[in-house]
Design an enzyme around this catalytic site. Structure first.
Site, PDB file in Angstrom:
ATOM      1  N   GLU A  35       9.393 -12.921 -20.988  1.00 55.69           N
ATOM      2  CA  GLU A  35       9.109 -11.541 -20.581  1.00 55.69           C
ATOM      3  C   GLU A  35       8.021 -10.926 -21.479  1.00 55.69           C
ATOM      4  O   GLU A  35       7.118 -10.235 -20.990  1.00 55.69           O
ATOM      5  CB  GLU A  35      10.410 -10.720 -20.621  1.00 55.69           C
ATOM      6  CG  GLU A  35      10.276  -9.235 -20.353  1.00 55.69           C
ATOM      7  CD  GLU A  35       9.711  -8.888 -18.972  1.00 55.69           C
ATOM      8  OE1 GLU A  35       9.564  -9.778 -18.121  1.00 55.69           O
ATOM      9  OE2 GLU A  35       9.382  -7.707 -18.783  1.00 55.69           O
ATOM     10  N   HIS A  71       7.150 -30.226 -28.096  1.00 51.27           N
ATOM     11  CA  HIS A  71       6.852 -31.140 -26.998  1.00 51.27           C
ATOM     12  C   HIS A  71       5.522 -30.802 -26.323  1.00 51.27           C
ATOM     13  O   HIS A  71       5.310 -31.181 -25.176  1.00 51.27           O
ATOM     14  CB  HIS A  71       8.004 -31.130 -25.990  1.00 51.27           C
ATOM     15  CG  HIS A  71       9.300 -31.530 -26.611  1.00 51.27           C
ATOM     16  ND1 HIS A  71       9.624 -32.844 -26.885  1.00 51.27           N
ATOM     17  CD2 HIS A  71      10.320 -30.783 -27.097  1.00 51.27           C
ATOM     18  CE1 HIS A  71      10.807 -32.894 -27.477  1.00 51.27           C
ATOM     19  NE2 HIS A  71      11.257 -31.646 -27.619  1.00 51.27           N
ATOM     20  N   LYS A 131       4.439  -9.525 -20.112  1.00 52.70           N
ATOM     21  CA  LYS A 131       3.969  -8.149 -20.360  1.00 52.70           C
ATOM     22  C   LYS A 131       2.546  -8.170 -20.906  1.00 52.70           C
ATOM     23  O   LYS A 131       1.695  -7.403 -20.476  1.00 52.70           O
ATOM     24  CB  LYS A 131       4.857  -7.414 -21.372  1.00 52.70           C
ATOM     25  CG  LYS A 131       6.205  -6.913 -20.935  1.00 52.70           C
ATOM     26  CD  LYS A 131       6.211  -5.792 -19.934  1.00 52.70           C
ATOM     27  CE  LYS A 131       6.089  -6.302 -18.532  1.00 52.70           C
ATOM     28  NZ  LYS A 131       7.259  -6.736 -17.836  1.00 52.70           N
ATOM     29  N   CYS A 179       0.860  -1.184   0.000  1.00 50.26           N
ATOM     30  CA  CYS A 179       0.000   0.000   0.000  1.00 50.26           C
ATOM     31  C   CYS A 179       0.894   1.231   0.000  1.00 50.26           C
ATOM     32  O   CYS A 179       2.104   1.132   0.194  1.00 50.26           O
ATOM     33  CB  CYS A 179      -0.844   0.030   1.264  1.00 50.26           C
ATOM     34  SG  CYS A 179      -1.751  -1.499   1.541  1.00 50.26           S
ATOM     35  N   LYS A 199       2.879  -2.581  -7.697  1.00 45.88           N
ATOM     36  CA  LYS A 199       4.240  -2.409  -8.231  1.00 45.88           C
ATOM     37  C   LYS A 199       5.266  -3.245  -7.473  1.00 45.88           C
ATOM     38  O   LYS A 199       6.143  -3.841  -8.074  1.00 45.88           O
ATOM     39  CB  LYS A 199       4.613  -0.927  -8.190  1.00 45.88           C
ATOM     40  CG  LYS A 199       5.963  -0.609  -8.809  1.00 45.88           C
ATOM     41  CD  LYS A 199       5.956  -0.834 -10.297  1.00 45.88           C
ATOM     42  CE  LYS A 199       7.327  -0.689 -10.913  1.00 45.88           C
ATOM     43  NZ  LYS A 199       7.410  -1.400 -12.198  1.00 45.88           N
ATOM     44  N   ARG A 219       1.543   1.711  -5.895  1.00 48.12           N
ATOM     45  CA  ARG A 219       1.765   0.735  -4.822  1.00 48.12           C
ATOM     46  C   ARG A 219       0.506  -0.050  -4.475  1.00 48.12           C
ATOM     47  O   ARG A 219       0.555  -1.016  -3.707  1.00 48.12           O
ATOM     48  CB  ARG A 219       2.274   1.455  -3.568  1.00 48.12           C
ATOM     49  CG  ARG A 219       3.548   2.226  -3.766  1.00 48.12           C
ATOM     50  CD  ARG A 219       3.961   2.897  -2.485  1.00 48.12           C
ATOM     51  NE  ARG A 219       4.221   1.926  -1.453  1.00 48.12           N
ATOM     52  CZ  ARG A 219       5.376   1.305  -1.263  1.00 48.12           C
ATOM     53  NH1 ARG A 219       6.397   1.570  -2.054  1.00 48.12           N
ATOM     54  NH2 ARG A 219       5.525   0.437  -0.296  1.00 48.12           N
ATOM     55  N   TRP A 239      -3.634  -1.958  -1.399  1.00 52.31           N
ATOM     56  CA  TRP A 239      -3.629  -3.218  -2.152  1.00 52.31           C
ATOM     57  C   TRP A 239      -3.985  -4.273  -1.120  1.00 52.31           C
ATOM     58  O   TRP A 239      -3.205  -4.560  -0.208  1.00 52.31           O
ATOM     59  CB  TRP A 239      -2.244  -3.480  -2.746  1.00 52.31           C
ATOM     60  CG  TRP A 239      -2.193  -4.671  -3.643  1.00 52.31           C
ATOM     61  CD1 TRP A 239      -2.632  -4.760  -4.928  1.00 52.31           C
ATOM     62  CD2 TRP A 239      -1.660  -5.962  -3.321  1.00 52.31           C
ATOM     63  NE1 TRP A 239      -2.408  -6.017  -5.420  1.00 52.31           N
ATOM     64  CE2 TRP A 239      -1.818  -6.778  -4.464  1.00 52.31           C
ATOM     65  CE3 TRP A 239      -1.073  -6.527  -2.188  1.00 52.31           C
ATOM     66  CZ2 TRP A 239      -1.408  -8.109  -4.503  1.00 52.31           C
ATOM     67  CZ3 TRP A 239      -0.657  -7.846  -2.226  1.00 52.31           C
ATOM     68  CH2 TRP A 239      -0.827  -8.615  -3.385  1.00 52.31           C
ATOM     69  N   GLU A 247      -0.054  -9.344 -18.168  1.00 52.01           N
ATOM     70  CA  GLU A 247      -0.348  -8.503 -17.013  1.00 52.01           C
ATOM     71  C   GLU A 247      -1.090  -7.219 -17.354  1.00 52.01           C
ATOM     72  O   GLU A 247      -1.829  -6.721 -16.517  1.00 52.01           O
ATOM     73  CB  GLU A 247       0.899  -8.227 -16.174  1.00 52.01           C
ATOM     74  CG  GLU A 247       1.953  -7.336 -16.794  1.00 52.01           C
ATOM     75  CD  GLU A 247       3.126  -7.095 -15.826  1.00 52.01           C
ATOM     76  OE1 GLU A 247       4.224  -6.875 -16.326  1.00 52.01           O
ATOM     77  OE2 GLU A 247       2.927  -7.100 -14.604  1.00 52.01           O
ATOM     78  N   ASN A 301       0.859  -0.005   6.032  1.00 53.98           N
ATOM     79  CA  ASN A 301       1.294  -0.766   4.849  1.00 53.98           C
ATOM     80  C   ASN A 301       2.050  -1.979   5.377  1.00 53.98           C
ATOM     81  O   ASN A 301       3.081  -1.825   6.014  1.00 53.98           O
ATOM     82  CB  ASN A 301       2.220   0.108   3.990  1.00 53.98           C
ATOM     83  CG  ASN A 301       2.964  -0.696   2.927  1.00 53.98           C
ATOM     84  OD1 ASN A 301       2.464  -1.713   2.459  1.00 53.98           O
ATOM     85  ND2 ASN A 301       4.145  -0.241   2.551  1.00 53.98           N
ATOM     86  N   GLY A 302       1.506  -3.172   5.142  1.00 56.82           N
ATOM     87  CA  GLY A 302       2.178  -4.379   5.629  1.00 56.82           C
ATOM     88  C   GLY A 302       1.164  -5.401   6.105  1.00 56.82           C
ATOM     89  O   GLY A 302      -0.025  -5.321   5.767  1.00 56.82           O
TER      90      GLY A 302
END
Ligand code: M6R
Length: 615
Positions: A488, A511, A492, A2, A610, A27, A75, A495, A101-102
């Site tokens: 990657e 395979h 991208k 957060c 983030k 965040r 978040w 997300e 935050n936590g």
């Protein structure tokens, strides 16, 4: 994770906090809230949704007057995102108000005890438990807020950055940190509190970063007193001069931070090797590596720990370290490594890669490696972050703030730092010839210009995005150095556009994934001239004969793939080990344009944050 913001001083707190929350939305952005002290009482407003939703609601709901206040953008961890679970949270008496935050891991047992003592809870959050624990300690022991916070935090297991104030003592805010970042901006008779310095950068360049297990009492017109939470000892405040400027944290004319950060890559890569790569002299200078050269040279292996995009950069480095410096490398998801009882010895060098420097799993993996005697080297972007502090030594990427949730310049600058390290070690070990070494330095120096060139494909990539934006699946293929780039590229796309995408080593397609291929499946194939080119061309032919749609990422002037693929995007030629720095650019642009065309929130994709500061 957060974002938290606080203000105490002589200005109106509301606009400072609101703007600060907008800057910290990277965040977390599932709910937001503000509490202000208006001279007589606390005015609190909070809501599910973004800071802009809070803004609309708040100005009709409460008076926004007051020179003391705290704000939060969330978040969710404990409790779904809704109005009630949003922060700030009141204590039962309504005297105290907190932002956090936590995660308080032992909140359930603390909550049971508090319920027995008559407390009741409106939300499902661990934070409401903490504020009531503080209130309980304060009342029972008849002590000041600061002392009560300290005693309460000594009963807490978990991670936190908190800010709390008491409406009966409206001249102070008490803050504390363990595992989550907290900065205090020092102005002229005013103080700012925030998860990072971005909310107060236009007001002051002086800041104190609290260390883990420290708390501070921030008093109006008086100053900041810092103590150790455990033993109550006083700490001398270390005031840092901030390097950050406003331009770096604003969009600078771009529609989104992600696009700005994609376009910043030429200068970000240059900043990463500035002062480190001295090609005229044939030297690479990195203090963290030089000071620990023995450790690196005696290493039996390198273990890379990271998550997400940073893990992909780690995978690229596996090729570089093994290829150039001949050191065996293992690349581990930090989240798996930390719980696997891994074999780690004093002869291992662990490289932890993290943009934010706050990723909880990476931090835990570092602590584990340290406890087994390994030397731990950090590759971080955020200066002074937890991982930067927890590692024995390290090298910053110097990419500048990355605000878009989807990592772009973090990836390319991490690869740049790792390449510099690998080259330096290769030179020291004698595993690279001097001409090859020089050639690498010269090629690396040319990369920023070549990234600029690769960015010129933007309009063409956009036209490809328009063709494929409505498909439901994408496949990304690459080999060697470009296999991690395929991973990657897929990440991208997933997300930010929510389209399912998978990255595979091109030869592995046979395979299993080949079964997915039909005329509706777009397959991005990285087929640069250097590195298994002919093999990749065969893979392209296999796709072609199954009618898959091929988007080839090729070296400028390529003819063979052009003849086979539905679309080709050219990147400049470079040596094989540096191709990821170029091939990744069109993949970033492709995901950006698709997400935008689908109307997705590019900078703040759903469910993400983030930095993932929780397990
Ligand atoms: O801050 P870190 O580099 O430690 O973050 C690791 C991942 O959470 C991060 O790379 C994530 O995968 C990004 N959203 C990818 O774009």
């Amino acid at each position: 994770m957060c974002g938290i913001v606080g203000y105490i001083g002589h200005r109106e707190a509301y606009p400072i906090i609101l703007k600060g929350l907008k800057r910290l939305e990277y965040r977390g952005y599932d709910s937001a809230g503000i509490a202000l002290y208006d001279g007589t009482d606390i005015k609190l407003s909070k809501t599910k949704g973004k800071v802009s939703d809070l803004e609309t609601r708040l100005e009709n709901e409460i008076s926004t007057h007051g020179s003391l206040g705290i704000g939060h953008t969330r978040w969710a961890t404990h409790g779904v995102p809704n109005d009630i679970n949003s922060h700030p949270h009141y204590s039962n008496s309504g005297d105290l108000v907190i932002i956090h935050n936590g995660i308080i891991e032992n909140y359930e047992s603390l909550k049971k005890e508090l319920i027995k003592r008559g407390y009741n809870f409106k939300s499902d959050t661990d934070t409401e438990v903490l504020v009531n624990l503080i209130e309980d300690v304060k009342k029972n022991e008849n002590i000041k807020l600061g002392k009560a916070v300290q005693i309460a935090l000594n009963q807490v297991v978990g991670a936190y950055a908190i800010a709390v104030f008491d409406k009966n003592k409206p001249n102070e805010i008490v803050v504390a940190r363990l595992g989550s970042p907290l900065a205090i901006g020092i102005g002229e008779d005013e103080f700012f509190i925030a998860s990072d310095a971005s909310p107060f950068i236009e007001y002051t360049k002086n800041a104190i970063y609290l260390e883990d297990e420290e708390m501070a009492i921030v008093r109006r017109n008086k100053g900041v007193k810092i103590r150790k939470i455990k033993d109550d000892s006083l700490v001398d405040p270390y005031v840092q001069a901030l390097q950050l400027n406003l331009e770096q944290i604003e969009k600078g004319g771009y529609e989104h931070f992600m696009l700005k950060e994609i376009y910043e890559q030429p200068s970000a890569i240059l900043d990463t090797f500035r002062g480190r790569l001295l090609s005229n002299e044939g030297i690479i200078k990195m203090a963290g590596v030089e000071d620990n050269m023995k450790k690196f040279l005696n290493a039996h292996r390198i273990i890379v720990v990271a998550c997400g995009t940073s893990w992909h950069a780690g995978l690229v480095s596996e090729y570089i370290f093994e290829d150039l410096a001949r050191i065996p490398v293992e690349v581990e998801y930090a989240s798996e490594f930390r719980y696997r009882n891994p074999v780690i010895t004093e002869n291992d060098v662990v490289i932890a890669i993290s943009q934010s420097g706050e990723t909880a799993d990476t931090l835990a993996a570092i602590k584990l490696a340290k406890s087994k005697g390994a030397f731990v080297f950090g590759v971080c972007n955020v200066v002074g972050s937890s991982i930067a502090r927890e590692t024995h030594a390290g090298a910053y990427t110097h990419a500048g703030p990355e605000i878009g949730v989807a990592s772009t310049k973090a990836f390319t600058t991490q690869i740049t730092v790792l390449t510099l390290i690998a080259l330096r070690l290769a030179r020291a070990k004698g595993t690279i010839s001097s001409s090859d070494y020089r050639h690498h330095l010269i090629e690396l120096e040319l990369i920023p210009e070549k990234v600029k060139k690769a960015l010129e494909s933007d309009a063409y990539v956009k036209s490809i995005a328009a063709i494929y934006k409505d498909v439901h699946n994408f496949l990304y293929l690459g080999r060697g150095y470009n296999f991690p780039v395929a991973l990657e590229g897929a990440l991208k796309l997933k997300e930010i556009s929510y389209i399912h995408a998978e990255g595979y080593p091109a030869a592995e397609m046979k395979h299993g994934p080949i079964a997915l291929i039909d005329e509706n499946m777009p397959i991005v194939v990285i087929a640069t001239k250097k590195g298994h080119y002919e093999k990749v061309v065969s893979n392209i032919q296999e796709i072609k004969s199954r009618k898959g749609k091929i988007i080839g990422i090729v070296t400028e002037g390529d003819k063979q793939v052009k003849g086979l693929a539905d679309h080709v995007i050219e990147v400049p030629e470079t040596i094989e080990s540096l191709t990821p720095l170029l091939t990744t650019i069109p993949l970033q642009l492709l995901s950006y344009h698709i997400a935008l065309m689908l109307g997705k929130n590019v900078d703040q994709p759903r469910n993400l944050a983030k930095a993932v500061t929780v397990e």
